[in-house]
Design a protein around this motif. Structure first.
Motif, PDB file in Angstrom:
ATOM      1  N   ARG A 279      17.784  14.712  26.820  1.00 24.50           N
ATOM      2  CA  ARG A 279      16.459  15.106  27.306  1.00 24.50           C
ATOM      3  C   ARG A 279      16.124  14.373  28.609  1.00 24.50           C
ATOM      4  NH1 ARG A 279      12.314  17.063  24.413  1.00 24.50           N
ATOM      5  NH2 ARG A 279      13.147  16.328  22.441  1.00 24.50           N
ATOM      6  N   GLN A 280      16.530  13.109  28.683  1.00 24.70           N
ATOM      7  CA  GLN A 280      16.185  12.309  29.858  1.00 24.70           C
ATOM      8  C   GLN A 280      16.892  12.801  31.124  1.00 24.70           C
ATOM      9  OE1 GLN A 280      17.226   8.534  28.117  1.00 24.70           O
ATOM     10  NE2 GLN A 280      15.093   7.871  27.990  1.00 24.70           N
ATOM     11  N   VAL A 281      18.125  13.258  30.975  1.00 25.94           N
ATOM     12  CA  VAL A 281      18.908  13.543  32.190  1.00 25.94           C
ATOM     13  C   VAL A 281      19.117  15.037  32.451  1.00 25.94           C
ATOM     14  CG1 VAL A 281      20.099  11.330  31.986  1.00 25.94           C
ATOM     15  CG2 VAL A 281      21.179  13.385  31.051  1.00 25.94           C
ATOM     16  N   CYS A 282      18.603  15.886  31.575  1.00 23.96           N
ATOM     17  CA  CYS A 282      18.773  17.331  31.767  1.00 23.96           C
ATOM     18  C   CYS A 282      17.415  17.965  32.083  1.00 23.96           C
ATOM     19  CB  CYS A 282      19.375  17.968  30.515  1.00 23.96           C
ATOM     20  SG  CYS A 282      21.055  17.428  30.193  1.00 23.96           S
ATOM     21  N   PRO A 283      17.143  18.229  33.339  1.00 22.09           N
ATOM     22  CA  PRO A 283      15.836  18.802  33.692  1.00 22.09           C
ATOM     23  C   PRO A 283      15.559  20.133  33.014  1.00 22.09           C
ATOM     24  CG  PRO A 283      16.943  17.956  35.635  1.00 22.09           C
ATOM     25  CD  PRO A 283      17.949  17.888  34.514  1.00 22.09           C
ATOM     26  N   GLY A 284      16.593  20.879  32.679  1.00 20.37           N
ATOM     27  CA  GLY A 284      16.380  22.168  32.034  1.00 20.37           C
ATOM     28  C   GLY A 284      16.181  22.087  30.536  1.00 20.37           C
TER      29      GLY A 284
ATOM     30  N   LEU B 268      14.002  21.985  28.219  1.00 20.89           N
ATOM     31  CA  LEU B 268      12.568  22.174  28.012  1.00 20.89           C
ATOM     32  C   LEU B 268      12.350  22.652  26.580  1.00 20.89           C
ATOM     33  CD1 LEU B 268      11.761  23.841  31.438  1.00 20.89           C
ATOM     34  CD2 LEU B 268      11.158  21.525  30.720  1.00 20.89           C
ATOM     35  N   ASN B 269      12.707  21.823  25.648  1.00 21.26           N
ATOM     36  CA  ASN B 269      12.549  22.149  24.234  1.00 21.26           C
ATOM     37  C   ASN B 269      12.540  20.839  23.463  1.00 21.26           C
ATOM     38  OD1 ASN B 269      15.331  21.525  22.929  1.00 21.26           O
ATOM     39  ND2 ASN B 269      15.853  22.646  24.795  1.00 21.26           N
TER      40      ASN B 269
ATOM     41  N   SER C 259      20.617  24.198  33.058  1.00 23.52           N
ATOM     42  CA  SER C 259      20.159  23.525  34.281  1.00 23.52           C
ATOM     43  C   SER C 259      20.220  22.020  34.107  1.00 23.52           C
ATOM     44  CB  SER C 259      18.724  23.969  34.610  1.00 23.52           C
ATOM     45  OG  SER C 259      18.697  25.341  34.902  1.00 23.52           O
ATOM     46  N   TRP C 260      21.302  21.465  34.566  1.00 20.94           N
ATOM     47  CA  TRP C 260      21.486  20.015  34.541  1.00 20.94           C
ATOM     48  C   TRP C 260      22.642  19.686  35.475  1.00 20.94           C
ATOM     49  CZ3 TRP C 260      26.309  20.781  32.592  1.00 20.94           C
ATOM     50  CH2 TRP C 260      26.469  21.794  31.640  1.00 20.94           C
ATOM     51  N   PRO C 261      22.611  18.482  36.034  1.00 14.92           N
ATOM     52  CA  PRO C 261      23.741  18.080  36.864  1.00 14.92           C
ATOM     53  C   PRO C 261      24.944  17.770  35.968  1.00 14.92           C
ATOM     54  CG  PRO C 261      21.803  16.721  37.294  1.00 14.92           C
ATOM     55  CD  PRO C 261      21.537  17.479  36.040  1.00 14.92           C
TER      56      PRO C 261
ATOM     57  N   GLU D  31      27.350  15.853  36.357  1.00 11.36           N
ATOM     58  CA  GLU D  31      27.649  14.419  36.273  1.00 11.36           C
ATOM     59  C   GLU D  31      26.759  13.723  35.243  1.00 11.36           C
ATOM     60  OE1 GLU D  31      26.613  16.111  38.876  1.00 11.36           O
ATOM     61  OE2 GLU D  31      27.905  15.799  40.626  1.00 11.36           O
ATOM     62  N   ALA D  32      25.498  14.193  35.141  1.00  8.10           N
ATOM     63  CA  ALA D  32      24.562  13.557  34.203  1.00  8.10           C
ATOM     64  C   ALA D  32      25.006  13.773  32.762  1.00  8.10           C
ATOM     65  CB  ALA D  32      23.152  14.120  34.410  1.00  8.10           C
TER      66      ALA D  32
END
Lengths: 103, 198
Positions: free
Chosen positions: B83-88, B90-91, B145-147, B149-150
């Protein structure tokens, strides 16, 4: 439209992780997603501030957060409506800033 | 070479979990019930249910064996990291399956064409999980939607394991909002641009 279950009472670390990842992601995404990341960050920042000790409650910010949580997913399937809503909110924010500065 | 490592999850997905054959369901009903959920109840997902989703993901088509890796996450601390590193993300799902690809093995076995092929295969795996979830009383949400690398950092993925899609999993709230009704593709008959049949 139900409210998005965004996290409540986050730490500065949580928000820093989100913003840094979003900055990296913004290099690969269209601008509309950059808008989404920022408006989500605003909602999460308001929630985090509300949970912090010593930060007075701000009903205006909470109202903005409620509006964000209700409307942010319009960016996916109702982009024109998202733009209209965000323009309205931005106008409201501008008016509120001036009112606070002049008070 | 990571073939030995890759064999473990593939083997785990080979045998259908108990009950799979005994509880048939209409796949078209599952298609109709399928949607992307964002609001989940807080309770954990039973391990047996997660195993059935893993089985479903393992049964999806793949260009070659051993390319697909699944990282099953149910530890709330790991979910918090995602949750911390994945901007997408949203749940508020309590569980997740990350569908990943062994890119080193794909390069070796397929070559450059392995990139689109494995991405399609990961999509197929996620689709199978999506269709398996409704009959199990579960809801899912694809998160893309997440980098990269993250996610690699958060899940301790080695460089040659590419995360393709994160599937958030949980028990959906009783009355989720309606899904957008835009399920009609543009259909062409016989050749592109043809007029629809009268």
């Amino acid at each position: 439209m139900s409210q998005t279950p965004l996290p409540e009472g986050e730490s500065v670390f949580d928000l820093a992780c989100y913003l840094i990842s979003s900055a990296r992601l913004a290099m690969d995404e269209t601008p509309r997603y950059g808008s989404l990341r920022l408006i989500v960050a605003a909602s999460r920042l308001i929630a985090a501030a509300e949970a912090m000790e010593g930060v007075p409650p701000d009903d205006t910010l909470l109202e903005w957060k409620r509006s964000i949580d209700e409307n942010l997913f319009k960016v996916m399937n109702q982009y024109p409506e998202y733009g209209e809503w965000l323009a309205d909110l931005t106008r409201t924010v501008g008016r509120e800033a001036t009112q606070r500065n002049l008070a | 070479m990571s073939q030995t490592k890759a064999a473990a999850p593939a083997a785990a997905a080979a045998a259908p979990p108990t009950g799979t054959e005994a509880e048939p369901f209409d796949v078209f009903l599952a298609m109709r019930k399928r949607r992307m959920h964002r609001d989940f109840r807080p309770e954990a997902v039973d391990e047996a249910l997660m195993e059935r989703l893993v089985y479903a993901a393992g049964r999806a088509p793949t260009a070659r064996a051993d390319l697909r890796h699944l990282v099953v996450v149910t530890d709330p601390r790991m979910i918090a990291s995602i949750r911390q590193v994945c901007p997408g993300w949203l749940n508020n799902a309590p569980a997740m399956i990350a569908v990943c690809t062994d890119t080193r093995l794909s390069d070796e076995l397929i070559g450059p064409g392995g990139v689109p092929a494995t991405l399609m295969d990961s999509g197929a795996a996620a689709a199978y999980v999506s269709l398996a979830a409704p009959p199990l009383g579960l809801g899912i949400c694809w998160v893309t939607s997440w980098p990269e690398e993250a996610v690699q950092g958060a899940l301790y993925l080695p460089d040659h394991i590419r995360p393709d899609i994160l599937i958030a999993i949980g028990h959906p709230v009783a009355q989720p909002p309606l899904a957008p009704r835009r399920f009609k593709p543009v259909v062409h008959r016989e050749r592109f641009g043809s007029e629809p049949a009268a």
